[in-house]
Design a protein around this motif. Structure first.
Motif, mmCIF file in Angstrom:
data_model
loop_
_atom_site.group_PDB
_atom_site.id
_atom_site.type_symbol
_atom_site.label_atom_id
_atom_site.label_comp_id
_atom_site.label_asym_id
_atom_site.label_seq_id
_atom_site.Cartn_x
_atom_site.Cartn_y
_atom_site.Cartn_z
ATOM 1 N N LEU A 190 0.837 -1.385 -0.108
ATOM 2 C CA LEU A 190 -0.063 -0.140 0.132
ATOM 3 C C LEU A 190 0.919 1.151 -0.005
ATOM 4 O O LEU A 190 0.536 2.264 -0.679
ATOM 5 C CB LEU A 190 -0.843 -0.025 1.431
ATOM 6 N N ILE A 193 2.748 1.744 -3.194
ATOM 7 C CA ILE A 193 1.823 2.157 -4.425
ATOM 8 C C ILE A 193 1.544 3.782 -4.290
ATOM 9 O O ILE A 193 1.775 4.518 -5.205
ATOM 10 C CB ILE A 193 0.483 1.493 -4.612
ATOM 11 N N GLY A 194 1.075 3.977 -3.121
ATOM 12 C CA GLY A 194 0.823 5.500 -2.590
ATOM 13 C C GLY A 194 1.877 6.361 -2.850
ATOM 14 O O GLY A 194 1.784 7.343 -3.470
ATOM 15 N N LEU A 195 3.129 6.075 -2.364
ATOM 16 C CA LEU A 195 4.045 7.076 -2.582
ATOM 17 C C LEU A 195 4.722 6.877 -4.199
ATOM 18 O O LEU A 195 5.043 8.188 -4.616
ATOM 19 C CB LEU A 195 5.618 6.342 -1.839
ATOM 20 N N LYS A 197 2.539 7.174 -6.788
ATOM 21 C CA LYS A 197 1.633 7.811 -7.088
ATOM 22 C C LYS A 197 1.941 9.181 -6.776
ATOM 23 O O LYS A 197 1.394 10.543 -7.594
ATOM 24 C CB LYS A 197 0.237 7.445 -6.985
ATOM 25 N N LEU A 198 2.259 9.482 -5.515
ATOM 26 C CA LEU A 198 2.194 10.858 -4.854
ATOM 27 C C LEU A 198 3.673 11.650 -5.809
ATOM 28 O O LEU A 198 3.301 12.780 -5.992
ATOM 29 C CB LEU A 198 2.371 10.760 -3.608
ATOM 30 N N SER A 199 4.497 11.020 -5.311
ATOM 31 C CA SER A 199 5.875 11.448 -5.814
ATOM 32 C C SER A 199 6.085 13.040 -5.369
ATOM 33 O O SER A 199 6.384 13.855 -6.229
ATOM 34 C CB SER A 199 6.151 11.452 -7.230
ATOM 35 N N GLN A 203 -3.465 4.933 -16.539
ATOM 36 C CA GLN A 203 -4.229 5.996 -16.895
ATOM 37 C C GLN A 203 -5.400 5.505 -18.176
ATOM 38 O O GLN A 203 -6.329 5.961 -18.242
ATOM 39 C CB GLN A 203 -3.465 6.936 -17.578
ATOM 40 N N ARG A 226 -8.432 3.950 -16.620
ATOM 41 C CA ARG A 226 -9.179 4.907 -15.908
ATOM 42 C C ARG A 226 -9.962 5.574 -17.075
ATOM 43 O O ARG A 226 -11.255 5.838 -16.874
ATOM 44 C CB ARG A 226 -8.201 6.130 -15.232
ATOM 45 N N ALA A 269 -12.825 2.782 -15.749
ATOM 46 C CA ALA A 269 -12.629 2.055 -14.539
ATOM 47 C C ALA A 269 -12.541 2.904 -13.313
ATOM 48 O O ALA A 269 -11.814 4.159 -13.485
ATOM 49 C CB ALA A 269 -11.328 1.048 -14.386
ATOM 50 N N PRO A 314 -10.692 4.244 -9.467
ATOM 51 C CA PRO A 314 -9.304 4.293 -9.279
ATOM 52 C C PRO A 314 -9.049 3.112 -8.730
ATOM 53 O O PRO A 314 -8.099 2.439 -9.004
ATOM 54 C CB PRO A 314 -9.451 5.522 -8.266
ATOM 55 N N LEU A 315 -9.870 2.372 -7.779
ATOM 56 C CA LEU A 315 -9.139 1.156 -7.211
ATOM 57 C C LEU A 315 -9.363 0.052 -8.005
ATOM 58 O O LEU A 315 -8.399 -0.796 -8.161
ATOM 59 C CB LEU A 315 -10.249 0.798 -5.794
ATOM 60 N N MET A 355 -6.494 0.283 -10.279
ATOM 61 C CA MET A 355 -5.051 -0.190 -9.675
ATOM 62 C C MET A 355 -5.162 -1.685 -9.632
ATOM 63 O O MET A 355 -4.148 -2.372 -9.855
ATOM 64 C CB MET A 355 -5.023 0.444 -8.387
ATOM 65 N N VAL A 390 -5.250 7.603 -2.989
ATOM 66 C CA VAL A 390 -3.882 7.544 -2.757
ATOM 67 C C VAL A 390 -3.260 7.945 -1.642
ATOM 68 O O VAL A 390 -2.293 7.264 -1.026
ATOM 69 C CB VAL A 390 -3.280 8.230 -4.030
ATOM 70 N N MET A 411 -3.775 5.429 0.995
ATOM 71 C CA MET A 411 -2.745 4.098 0.804
ATOM 72 C C MET A 411 -1.535 4.532 1.355
ATOM 73 O O MET A 411 -0.858 3.480 1.935
ATOM 74 C CB MET A 411 -2.592 3.783 -0.530
ATOM 75 N N ALA A 412 -1.063 5.763 1.023
ATOM 76 C CA ALA A 412 0.329 6.171 1.648
ATOM 77 C C ALA A 412 0.557 6.117 2.994
ATOM 78 O O ALA A 412 1.183 5.735 3.676
ATOM 79 C CB ALA A 412 0.783 7.099 0.579
#
Lengths: 270, 291
Positions: free
Chosen positions: A87, A90-92, A94-96, A167, A170, A174, A176-177, A180, B22, B25-26
């Motif tokens: 988790l 994946i979160g990180l 997408k965040l960057s 993307q 999406r 679809a 977001p979940l 993924m 997101v 999740m993080a």
């Protein structure tokens, strides 16, 4: 390169390197003869060999409990670390953002903090939570130590993942979940698996935290080995050592074969 | 979040939801880590300034107690020696692996990975079996008549350093190799072609290029060595107690939590200080393979 490899200097370096490898590996092999000694004490077998210490490992209640407890704890810790670490990765990914980098450093901390420090803190907090000497207590503690390894290995796979795939999902409607689940998960499972194996190994081998958080009800294999070394250096430890080294060899060979397959897959037609 | 690639305007509310998911999740793992990891670390820090009484007394004692000072000194010199030795040999081994013929490379790497993964307890057990007064090495030396009395290899600083070096060489090799693999293999031959001696080419071209790897490996190895517990406890035999073992003794035997946590907190602060230095030299992302 050729010139370098051919030179006398490099031949000398290479010799030293093999000596170092011998230093790393050979001392470990002492456990092999010791494990076959017919005596009760630490000795090399002289003429007669015996499997009694292997028998002890598989029949003695203490050792059996150690193997069982370690397996339960390591499986639990790996499962929890996989969920949390994946988790987070994946979160990180997408965040960057800047904050993301801070979060990444936080998630990697358990890897770098000296074990004695978090063992102390966990002991005090686990007393409050009522988690001392319970399976869930040790599973939780080991899972925290495993999370960084899952984050690292999943992040490594994600860095090669094409974000346009998600993307596209999406834009085809679809959520977001779902996007993924259908695009990211099928592509990152090698990283998830590798991270899980890491987390399992970390827990399986962990001793410092286990010494603080468990007493008798949960008694992992490393704790048994620790007692076996401290009390009366038992040859049964050598038998366990042989089994653990064999398992390590299999795991490392498996990992190398796996890497080669993955590399071949990456090179081949996608 | 790269906004450019997101679908056009009508999807805006959905984008917010995606953002939310997101972030959740993080952050969920971070919340879990806060409850079960960072809170315990905080407790260590707070205990160190509240037990037995509020204040910095425990930290003052670190500097005034001669027992603590001795332990800290022992830890520092053992860590410096074993880190330097591990790095020197680790560098050599990494250099050899990176430049060896490909068919040998995988065997050497296999050996390093094996050593990396073997349980610390089993390696310590092996050293005890080999080096104790009635161990294989002493018995052999006596049989061939080289010595009369067994040599004390373990239960002293030598045993601890040996065990630590044996453990940490792979930890030095792996990051060094990762760095050396990024160095362009044409530079050294180019330097040689321009007239440098083999050693000159290494010293003035290869070594400076490998410096970032060397620095991050040094800091990693030193951080690990500071926290060593198992190896010193089993191979030191109480004669060269290091900080981690001393902390455990304080807490378990004398129940001096204040003193123990003050030492643990100092260790934690030292480790983070070194990480900050490291962060200025290499990017964490690249170091941990997330680039």
């Amino acid at each position: 390169m050729e010139r370098l490899r051919g030179g006398f200097g490099f031949a000398f370096t290479l010799c030293l390197a093999w000596l170092l490898i011998a230093f790393l590996i050979l001392p470990l092999l002492i456990v092999v003869p010791i494990s076959f000694t017919p005596e009760r004490y630490l000795s090399l077998p002289e003429g007669t060999y015996s499997l009694r210490h292997y028998e002890t490992v598989f029949t003695d209640r203490g050792w059996r409990k150690g193997i069982f407890d370690s397996t339960v704890v390591a499986l639990g810790a790996a499962a929890l670390a996989i969920v949390m670490g994946t988790l987070c990765a994946i979160g990180l990914w997408k965040l960057s953002s800047r904050l993301g980098e801070t979060i990444r450093i936080l998630a990697l901390t358990p890897m770098i903090v000296p074990p004695i420090v978090h063992a102390l803190g966990m002991y005090r907090v686990w007393v409050d939570y009522g988690l001392i000497d319970t399976y869930s207590g040790l599973i939780l503690a080991h899972a925290m130590k495993g999370i960084p390894f899952v984050v690292i290995s999943v992040s490594a796979v994600l860095s090669n993942f094409d974000p346009r795939l998600e993307q596209a999902a999406r834009s085809l409607g679809a959520g977001p979940l779902t996007a993924m689940r259908l695009t990211i998960l099928p592509n990152i499972w090698p990283g998830v698996l590798a991270g899980g194996v890491f987390a399992f190994a970390i827990s399986w081998d962990e001793i410092v935290v286990a010494l603080f958080l468990t007493r008798r009800r949960v008694d992992t294999l490393p704790r048994q080995i620790w007692d076996g070394i401290q009390d009366n250096i038992s040859p049964a430890v050598a038998a366990v050592g042989v089994l653990l080294i064999l398992a390590t060899i299999l795991a490392v060979l498996g990992k190398m074969a796996w890497d080669r397959r993955m590399a071949a897959r990456a090179r081949g037609p996608a | 979040m790269s906004g450019a690639a997101l679908p056009a305007a009508p999807a805006l509310p959905r984008m917010d939801r995606t953002q939310l998911i997101v972030w959740a999740m993080a952050l969920l793992p971070i919340v879990v880590l806060c409850v079960f990891y960072f809170y315990p670390l905080m407790r260590v820090l707070t205990i160190s300034v509240t037990e037995p009484e509020f204040g910095l007394g425990n930290y003052r004692d670190i500097f005034t107690s001669s027992a603590v000072r001795r332990v800290v000194q022992t830890t520092l010199w053992i860590c410096v020696v074993s880190s330097v030795v591990s790095l020197f040999f680790g560098y050599l081994l990494a250099y050899a692996i990176v430049h060896a013929a490909p068919s040998w490379q995988s065997w050497m790497l296999l050996a390093v990975l094996l050593s990396f993964w073997v349980s610390v307890l089993i390696r310590t057990f092996s050293w005890i079996a080999l080096l104790q007064t009635r161990g294989l090495v002493n018995e052999t030396l006596q049989v061939i008549g080289l010595i009369d009395e067994p040599i004390r290899f373990i239960r002293n600083p030598f045993g601890v350093i040996l065990g630590m070096v044996h453990y940490m060489i792979p930890y030095a090799v792996l990051p060094l190799m990762a760095n050396m693999r990024t160095i362009d293999t044409r530079y050294v031959p180019a330097a040689r072609g321009l007239g440098a001696s083999p050693f000159g080419a290494f010293w003035r071209v290869f070594l400076p290029l490998s410096l970032p790897g060397l620095i991050s490996a040094s800091i990693l190895v030193f951080i690990f060595s500071i926290g060593f517990y198992i190896t010193p406890a089993l191979l030191g035999g109480g004669r060269s107690t290091m900080v981690a073992e001393y902390i455990a003794l304080q807490v378990n035997e004398t129940l001096a939590w204040g003193q123990g946590t003050a030492l643990a907190s100092s260790m934690l602060i030292l480790v983070f200080a070194m990480l900050v230095v490291l962060g200025r030299i290499v990017k964490f992302r690249t170091m941990f393979g997330a680039a």
